[in-house]
Enzyme design. Structure first.
Site, PDB file in Angstrom:
ATOM      1  N   ASP A 109       0.845  -1.197   0.000  1.00 60.79           N
ATOM      2  CA  ASP A 109       0.000   0.000   0.000  1.00 60.79           C
ATOM      3  C   ASP A 109       0.877   1.242   0.000  1.00 60.79           C
ATOM      4  O   ASP A 109       2.028   1.193   0.447  1.00 60.79           O
ATOM      5  CB  ASP A 109      -0.889   0.033   1.255  1.00 60.79           C
ATOM      6  CG  ASP A 109      -1.818  -1.166   1.306  1.00 60.79           C
ATOM      7  OD1 ASP A 109      -2.140  -1.714   0.235  1.00 60.79           O
ATOM      8  OD2 ASP A 109      -2.206  -1.553   2.422  1.00 60.79           O
TER       9      ASP A 109
HETATM   10  N1  URA Z   1      -1.121  -5.959   4.037  1.00 60.71           N
HETATM   11  C1  URA Z   1      -1.629  -4.708   3.992  1.00 60.71           C
HETATM   12  O1  URA Z   1      -2.663  -4.446   4.593  1.00 60.71           O
HETATM   13  N2  URA Z   1      -0.979  -3.778   3.286  1.00 60.71           N
HETATM   14  C2  URA Z   1       0.180  -4.011   2.634  1.00 60.71           C
HETATM   15  O2  URA Z   1       0.737  -3.094   2.020  1.00 60.71           O
HETATM   16  C3  URA Z   1       0.714  -5.306   2.680  1.00 60.71           C
HETATM   17  C4  URA Z   1       0.040  -6.267   3.387  1.00 60.71           C
END
Ligand code: URA
Length: 247
Positions: A109
């Site tokens: 993310d």
């Molecule tokens: N899980 C998440 O919630 N976000 C990420 O970026 C990676 C794993």
């Protein structure tokens, strides 16, 4: 033994279209083993690893059939190749990587930091991302509410996410602070850590990926925003048991 002409070599390494690469060579911008080569027809053997070093505009590059990169992803950057709200992760890597079609292996993310792999080897990307491979990924999550034994129990037992047919469980999970957990996941679902924490009644305030399989950021020694090439031995340990961080 595979031999390629210098213009093809430069093109394969992401230095632009053939025509442009020929111009670079003909104008004396390219050296091989310290000697300017101005004939694009000159051929070189490219099979052996690190077999060919060439210099363009004073910077030296090693020929690589494929690139495998580890990056310590900063916050506020998107893994998408067409980012919409934040700069794209490719903008901190050499421009040739974009020409070579280097892409992130899976995504983090925009606000998640930590270990991200990138490559232009389609088979590698596919194998690493395949759910059947069960590649363990290690995360450190900061939680809104204090970590309780019940929270750890729920994450280990499995929590039901809205669009999943069955509960998802952590491979391993434990508290590393009052508001911090280390969690290992093998599935790689969208926003998985954040959604699992929410489903277990808490909230993820910050998230960092510290390792993929046996390859850890600690061992790579990468500061936030730094990257390095991965060599065969490092790629091999991606298949190992997850490298957990000391608490
Ligand atoms: N899980 C998440 O919630 N976000 C990420 O970026 C990676 C794993």
């Amino acid at each position: 033994m595979r031999k390629l002409s210098l213009d093809r070599i430069l093109q394969s390494q992401g230095f632009g279209a053939r025509k442009w690469c020929r111009q670079l060579i003909e104008t004396g911008e390219v050296s091989v083993a310290g000697e300017v080569v101005d004939d694009w027809r000159a051929t070189y053997e490219v099979d052996a690893p690190a077999s060919l070093a060439f210099t363009i505009y004073g910077e030296t590059w090693i020929y690589r059939e494929y690139v495998y990169v580890a990056l310590n992803k900063p916050p506020d950057m998107e893994c998408s190749r067409k980012p919409s709200h934040h700069p794209g992760i490719l903008s901190i890597l050499p421009e040739q990587f974009t020409w070579r079609d280097v892409q992130p292996v899976g995504r983090l993310d925009h606000d998640t930091t930590g270990l991200l792999l990138l490559s232009d080897d389609g088979a590698f990307i596919h194998a690493q991302s395949s759910p059947r491979r069960h590649v363990p990924k290690v995360y450190r999550a900061t939680t809104q509410d204090a970590v309780t034994p019940e929270l750890i129990g729920s994450l280990m037992a499995g929590v039901q996410l809205h669009d999943e047919p069955a509960p998802l469980a952590a491979t391993w999970c434990h508290a590393v602070g009052e508001n911090e957990i280390q969690i290992v996941l093998e599935q790689g679902k969208y926003h998985q850590v954040k959604r699992m924490l929410a489903a277990a009644g808490n909230h993820c305030k910050a998230l960092r990926r510290s390792a993929i399989g046996g390859l850890s950021l600690d061992e790579l020694g990468l500061e936030v925003g730094e990257w390095c090439y991965l060599e065969a031995e490092q790629i091999a340990i991606l298949g190992n048991a997850p490298a957990l961080e000391a608490q």
